[in-house]
Design an enzyme around this catalytic site. Structure first.
Site, PDB file in Angstrom:
ATOM      1  CB  CYS A  83      56.427  50.365  67.125  1.00  0.00           C
ATOM      2  SG  CYS A  83      56.324  48.745  67.786  1.00  0.00           S
ATOM      3  N   GLY A  84      54.575  49.297  65.115  1.00  0.00           N
ATOM      4  CA  GLY A  84      53.703  48.739  64.526  1.00  0.00           C
ATOM      5  C   GLY A  84      53.191  47.489  65.160  1.00  0.00           C
TER       6      GLY A  84
END
Lengths: 155, 93
Positions: B9-10
C-alpha cells in the site's frame, strides 16, 4: 473494545470544512494538540491523501480513513469527525473516482500489527452504512461513542 | 511449495497490514503455504523475485509481469468473496 479507548477530545461533530485539506488541518490539529502526532502530521496527511487517497464508498455512503507514515505519529489514536456537509475525497485504490464523505476516522498508527484487531474492528464498524448514517445524524460526542459501542457489541 | 505474496500500500502502515492478515487467514483455511512480503508500492519492483501474486490497496498502473489483484474489498468489505476466489485461483496454480 475500541469504544473504551475512544477519547472524547478527539471527536468533533458538525465540523465545517470546504474540502479535504480543511478536514486534515482541523482534525489533524486536534491530534497534534492532544499529543498523538507531531507538527509534520497535517502536511503528511495531505500529501499522502493526494498520492494514496483514503475515501471509501460504503454502499453509497462515504467515509474516509486518512493516516500517515509512522514517523509523524507520537502515539496510537483514533480521531473522529462528522462534517456539517460532505466534502469530496478520492476513493482508495483509484485516482479518478470520487466519493462524498461526511464521516472521518483519522488514524494515528504507530505499529499496525500491535493494533491489528483495533484496525479490523474500525473497518467492520465503517463497513456498516447504517452506522455511518447514525453517526452523520448526531451532534453529540457521547452519542458517537455510544453508536460505536452498540455496533461493536454486535460483532 | 511456499508461495510468496507481495502485499503493498502507500505506506505499508494500515491497509496493507489488514489485507496481509486476511490473506494469511485465507491461505491457512485452504492449506496454502504462504510467505507475505508487506511493503510500500514503491518497493515492489526490488522485491519481485519469486513472487506469485501482488495484492495492493492503492492504485498501481504498472505491469510487473506477476498477477496483481486489488485488496480494496478487504478494506471496504464489498466484494470480499470474489477477491478471495481470485487470490486462491492464482495461488493454487
Amino acid at each position: 473494545m475500541i469504544w473504551k479507548e475512544l477519547n472524547e477530545s478527539l471527536i468533533i461533530t458538525n465540523l465545517k470544512a470546504n474540502d479535504y485539506t480543511d478536514v486534515m488541518k482541523e482534525l489533524g490539529s486536534v491530534m497534534i494538540q492532544e499529543g498523538y502526532a507531531k507538527d509534520s502530521y497535517i502536511d503528511a496527511l495531505i500529501e499522502r491523501e493526494q498520492e494514496y487517497p483514503t475515501g471509501l464508498d460504503i454502499d453509497g455512503v462515504g467515509v474516509a480513513i486518512p493516516h500517515t507514515a509512522v514517523s509523524h505519529v507520537k502515539k496510537h489514536g483514533i480521531a473522529i469527525a462528522v462534517l456539517d456537509k460532505p466534502v469530496t475525497f478520492f476513493q482508495m485504490g483509484t485516482d479518478d473516482e470520487t466519493v462524498e464523505v461526511q464521516v472521518i476516522f483519522m488514524l494515528a498508527v504507530i505499529n499496525a500489527n500491535e493494533h491489528l484487531d483495533q484496525l479490523q474492528t474500525i473497518l467492520k464498524i465503517i463497513q456498516d452504512k447504517n452506522v455511518l448514517s447514525d453517526l452523520m445524524k448526531t451532534k453529540d460526542t457521547k452519542q458517537i461513542i455510544k453508536i460505536i459501542k452498540d455496533k461493536e457489541c454486535t460483532l | 511449495m511456499k508461495k510468496k505474496v507481495i502485499v503493498a500500500c502507500g505506506g505499508a502502515v494500515a491497509t496493507s497490514t489488514i489485507a496481509a492478515n486476511k490473506i494469511v487467514e485465507l491461505c491457512k483455511e485452504n492449506g496454502i503455504d504462504v510467505e507475505i512480503c508487506q511493503i510500500r508500492i514503491s518497493e515492489i519492483e526490488s522485491n519481485l523475485e519469486g513472487t506469485s501474486l501482488i495484492v495492493t490497496t492503492s492504485k498501481v498502473k504498472r505491469d510487473y509481469g506477476v498477477p496483481l489483484i486489488t485488496g480494496m474489498p478487504f478494506i471496504s468489505g464489498i466484494g470480499v468473496e470474489k477477491t478471495q476466489a481470485a487470490i486462491l485461483d492464482v495461488l493454487k496454480r
